[in-house]
Design a protein around this motif. Sequence first.
Motif, short mmCIF file in Angstrom:
data_model
loop_
_atom_site.label_atom_id
_atom_site.label_comp_id
_atom_site.label_asym_id
_atom_site.label_seq_id
_atom_site.Cartn_x
_atom_site.Cartn_y
_atom_site.Cartn_z
N VAL A 1 35.64 39.59 35.98
CA VAL A 1 36.01 39.11 37.31
C VAL A 1 37.15 38.11 37.13
O VAL A 1 37.08 37.23 36.28
N LEU A 2 38.21 38.29 37.92
CA LEU A 2 39.30 37.31 37.90
C LEU A 2 39.15 36.43 39.14
O LEU A 2 39.18 36.91 40.26
N SER A 3 38.99 35.12 38.93
CA SER A 3 38.70 34.22 40.07
C SER A 3 39.89 34.09 41.01
O SER A 3 39.71 33.99 42.22
N HIS A 4 41.12 34.04 40.47
CA HIS A 4 42.33 33.95 41.31
C HIS A 4 43.55 34.15 40.41
O HIS A 4 43.43 34.13 39.19
N GLY A 5 44.70 34.32 41.05
CA GLY A 5 45.90 34.68 40.30
C GLY A 5 46.72 33.51 39.83
O GLY A 5 47.91 33.44 40.11
N HIS A 6 46.13 32.57 39.13
CA HIS A 6 46.88 31.50 38.47
C HIS A 6 46.89 31.79 36.97
O HIS A 6 45.90 32.26 36.41
N TRP A 7 48.02 31.44 36.32
CA TRP A 7 48.25 31.73 34.91
C TRP A 7 47.13 31.26 34.00
O TRP A 7 46.80 31.93 33.02
#
Length: 271
Positions: free
Chosen positions: A60-66
């Motif tokens: 799961v990717l929580s959000h699109g920050h580096w």
Amino acid sequence: MRFVILSENRKNGICSNEDGLSIYFDIDGNKFLFDSGSSDLFIRNAKLLNINLDDIDTIVLSHGHWDHGNGLKYLNGKKIILHPDVFVDRYSVSRNMQFAGINQKLEEMLERFEVIQTKSPYMFFKDVYYLGQIPRTIDFEGNGNISTVLDSKTEAKDYTLDDSGVVIKTKSGIVVVSGCAHSGICNTIENPKKVAKEDTIIAVIGGFHLRKIDDVLMKTIGYFEENNVQNIFMGHCSTDEVIKEFEKTNIKVQKLYSGAEFEIDNIPAKE
Ligand SMILES: [Fe+2]
Ligand SMILES: [Fe+2]
């Protein structure tokens, strides 16, 4: 249920740290990854901890920050769940307008992963949900924590609507996993109560995006107390002074660091 912090801002032991967050969790032998940190550090730390990432079922990717997604470059062949907005271009105000999005586009990810893009809650394992886009209903959290802009010239605000989390429903209550909590940590708890239809909160684990002692922090602590949150495992974008404020309450507080391991079944409350 076991959680292992594979990469984190803090260190304490054999694992190295970085600006980033990556959490591995195991539910009855089923393995999952929540975020990948900002480099291949989560893979190197997993090796040190004898964790085999080949066994992971879903990411799961929580959000699109580096600092949460750049490590994905070093993985392939898995199912990954994310919000479609994780791919937007975004820039960091505090880092001289440096690019702050993730270093991969959807097309690249589709070549290596089975990608599930959704803004809605999504159950990816029995009683384990990706939260989708989190409604921002708690008045004192407003539009959430904004740390990036969508255009380096116009500085159009980035509300990071892709910011999400995971909820795990157990017999004794829910466990909430948060990335950076740009939606606001209280919203990040309020939403899973509805998704999992359960009000007892055993634990909240991850980044809370709380950095200073102010009115919002005091209201946040009030919300945690009203909701009888029993345990918090906090770190990443949460400062030491904020963690100390939570330690003054009846909530049991543990700090995250690279290599930390937590068993969350039948965890005792603070004495
Ligand atoms: Fe972050
Ligand atoms: Fe973030």
